[in-house]
Design a protein around this motif. Structure first.
Motif, PDB file in Angstrom:
ATOM      1  N   ASP A  13       1.606 -55.807   6.935  1.00 18.28           N
ATOM      2  CA  ASP A  13       2.944 -55.306   7.237  1.00 18.28           C
ATOM      3  C   ASP A  13       3.206 -55.340   8.744  1.00 18.28           C
ATOM      4  OD1 ASP A  13       5.399 -53.725   6.397  1.00 18.28           O
ATOM      5  OD2 ASP A  13       4.503 -52.390   7.886  1.00 18.28           O
ATOM      6  N   LYS A  16       3.218 -51.877  10.698  1.00 22.77           N
ATOM      7  CA  LYS A  16       1.858 -51.340  10.784  1.00 22.77           C
ATOM      8  C   LYS A  16       1.032 -52.149  11.782  1.00 22.77           C
ATOM      9  CE  LYS A  16       0.566 -49.246   6.386  1.00 22.77           C
ATOM     10  NZ  LYS A  16      -0.441 -49.300   5.333  1.00 22.77           N
ATOM     11  N   LYS A  19       1.982 -51.353  15.354  1.00 20.12           N
ATOM     12  CA  LYS A  19       1.479 -50.027  15.742  1.00 20.12           C
ATOM     13  C   LYS A  19      -0.025 -50.070  16.011  1.00 20.12           C
ATOM     14  CE  LYS A  19       4.422 -46.540  15.429  1.00 20.12           C
ATOM     15  NZ  LYS A  19       4.668 -45.665  16.585  1.00 20.12           N
ATOM     16  N   TYR A  71      -3.980 -43.531  13.923  1.00 22.71           N
ATOM     17  CA  TYR A  71      -3.530 -44.083  12.632  1.00 22.71           C
ATOM     18  C   TYR A  71      -3.271 -42.955  11.637  1.00 22.71           C
ATOM     19  CZ  TYR A  71      -3.598 -47.024   8.421  1.00 22.71           C
ATOM     20  OH  TYR A  71      -3.277 -47.652   7.244  1.00 22.71           O
ATOM     21  N   MET A  76       1.363 -43.562   8.511  1.00 20.34           N
ATOM     22  CA  MET A  76       1.747 -44.862   7.937  1.00 20.34           C
ATOM     23  C   MET A  76       0.697 -45.412   6.978  1.00 20.34           C
ATOM     24  SD  MET A  76       1.464 -47.288  11.266  1.00 20.34           S
ATOM     25  CE  MET A  76      -0.117 -47.695  11.983  1.00 20.34           C
ATOM     26  N   GLU A  77      -0.227 -44.565   6.555  1.00 20.47           N
ATOM     27  CA  GLU A  77      -1.270 -45.064   5.664  1.00 20.47           C
ATOM     28  C   GLU A  77      -0.779 -45.153   4.211  1.00 20.47           C
ATOM     29  OE1 GLU A  77      -4.980 -42.940   5.777  1.00 20.47           O
ATOM     30  OE2 GLU A  77      -5.988 -44.522   4.641  1.00 20.47           O
ATOM     31  N   THR A  79       2.194 -45.527   2.428  1.00 18.97           N
ATOM     32  CA  THR A  79       3.626 -45.849   2.536  1.00 18.97           C
ATOM     33  C   THR A  79       4.376 -45.707   1.213  1.00 18.97           C
ATOM     34  OG1 THR A  79       3.006 -48.145   2.227  1.00 18.97           O
ATOM     35  CG2 THR A  79       3.388 -47.442   4.485  1.00 18.97           C
ATOM     36  N   SER A 147       2.108 -38.961   5.972  1.00 13.79           N
ATOM     37  CA  SER A 147       2.765 -40.122   5.360  1.00 13.79           C
ATOM     38  C   SER A 147       3.895 -39.660   4.442  1.00 13.79           C
ATOM     39  CB  SER A 147       1.770 -40.937   4.531  1.00 13.79           C
ATOM     40  OG  SER A 147       0.762 -41.453   5.335  1.00 13.79           O
TER      41      SER A 147
ATOM     42  N   THR B  25       6.263 -52.969   3.769  1.00 14.03           N
ATOM     43  CA  THR B  25       6.200 -51.693   3.058  1.00 14.03           C
ATOM     44  C   THR B  25       7.588 -51.056   3.014  1.00 14.03           C
ATOM     45  OG1 THR B  25       5.731 -50.432   5.043  1.00 14.03           O
ATOM     46  CG2 THR B  25       3.838 -51.295   3.850  1.00 14.03           C
ATOM     47  N   THR B  28       8.637 -49.509   6.249  1.00 13.88           N
ATOM     48  CA  THR B  28       9.194 -50.420   7.255  1.00 13.88           C
ATOM     49  C   THR B  28      10.699 -50.604   7.035  1.00 13.88           C
ATOM     50  OG1 THR B  28       7.072 -51.537   7.417  1.00 13.88           O
ATOM     51  CG2 THR B  28       8.959 -52.735   8.263  1.00 13.88           C
TER      52      THR B  28
END
Lengths: 156, 66
Positions: A13, A16, A19, A71, A76-77, A79, A147, B25, B28
């Motif tokens: 992604d 991700k 980041k 992280y 964002m783990e 999603t 998340s 995702t 996003t």
């Protein structure tokens, strides 16, 4: 696409991936600044005789821990977790996963180190396994919670 | 309302469905719609194709589109 061996370690992604590159770069800059300051102070003022082996191990350890924590806290783990029911289900899964990992840790530790002779050593190993389990669950929990919060804010 | 969100809703797509179509995702998509993430040109093109719009229609902020 930029050609780099880093692609192996990065998520597919785009957000991700971007980041993660920032987190890794941040850790590298912090390590660079700390190394420079410590090196200069060592050279100019003190002569503390650091063990170079420890320092060499500390650098990658710090970079991994920093990137991991950034992280986890970025949310964002997980999603796909948007609903309360899904959040609770994932939390339950992570709880079980932590307990299983703690059990495996205990077994592996005993295989590698051999069975202890004294009861105090048993307590130590059980305590360490419990700590490992709690720490692992805490990591999962924080990441999942953040998340979920982020996903809820972004959902339509 | 964000132009991407409008175009997505016109097609009756959820964030997750659009995300699946363009291999990103759901988060996003949410970030792009909220203006919290600037996608790459490659991703902009993928979004435009998935929503059947041009880049101008989705991303241009000139007076004629306001």
């Amino acid at each position: 696409m930029i050609k780099s061996f880093l692609h192996i370690f990065l998520p597919e992604d785009e957000y991700k991936r971007e980041k993660m590159i920032y987190f890794i770069a941040e850790s590298a800059v912090i390590v660079m600044i700390i190394s420079l300051c410590v090196g200069l102070s060592e050279y100019l003022f003190i002569d503390s005789n650091y063990n170079p082996v420890i320092v060499l191990f500390l650098i990658p350890f710090f970079m991994i821990i920093y990137t991991l924590f950034r992280y986890i806290f970025s949310g964002m783990e997980y999603t796909e977790v948007v609903t309360k029911a899904h959040y609770k289900q994932r939390r339950k899964e992570k709880f079980v996963q932590s307990i299983v990992s703690g059990g495996l840790f205990f077994i592996l530790y005993n295989i590698l180190k051999g069975l202890p002779d004294h009861s105090s050593e048993w307590y130590n190993r059980i305590g360490m396994s419990i700590l490992f389990t709690v720490f692992l669950f805490l990591i999962y929990y924080i990441s999942l919670k953040r998340s979920y919060k982020k996903n809820k804010e972004l959902a339509d | 309302m964000n132009k991407i969100k409008l175009a997505r809703m016109e097609l009756k797509l959820t964030q997750a469905e659009l995300a699946n179509k363009i291999n990103v995702t759901r988060q996003t998509i949410g970030l792009i719609e909220k203006g919290q993430y600037n996608p790459s040109l490659q991703l902009c093109i993928a979004i435009a194709k998935a929503l059947g719009k041009t880049l101008d229609e989705l991303f241009w902020e000139g007076e004629e589109n306001d």
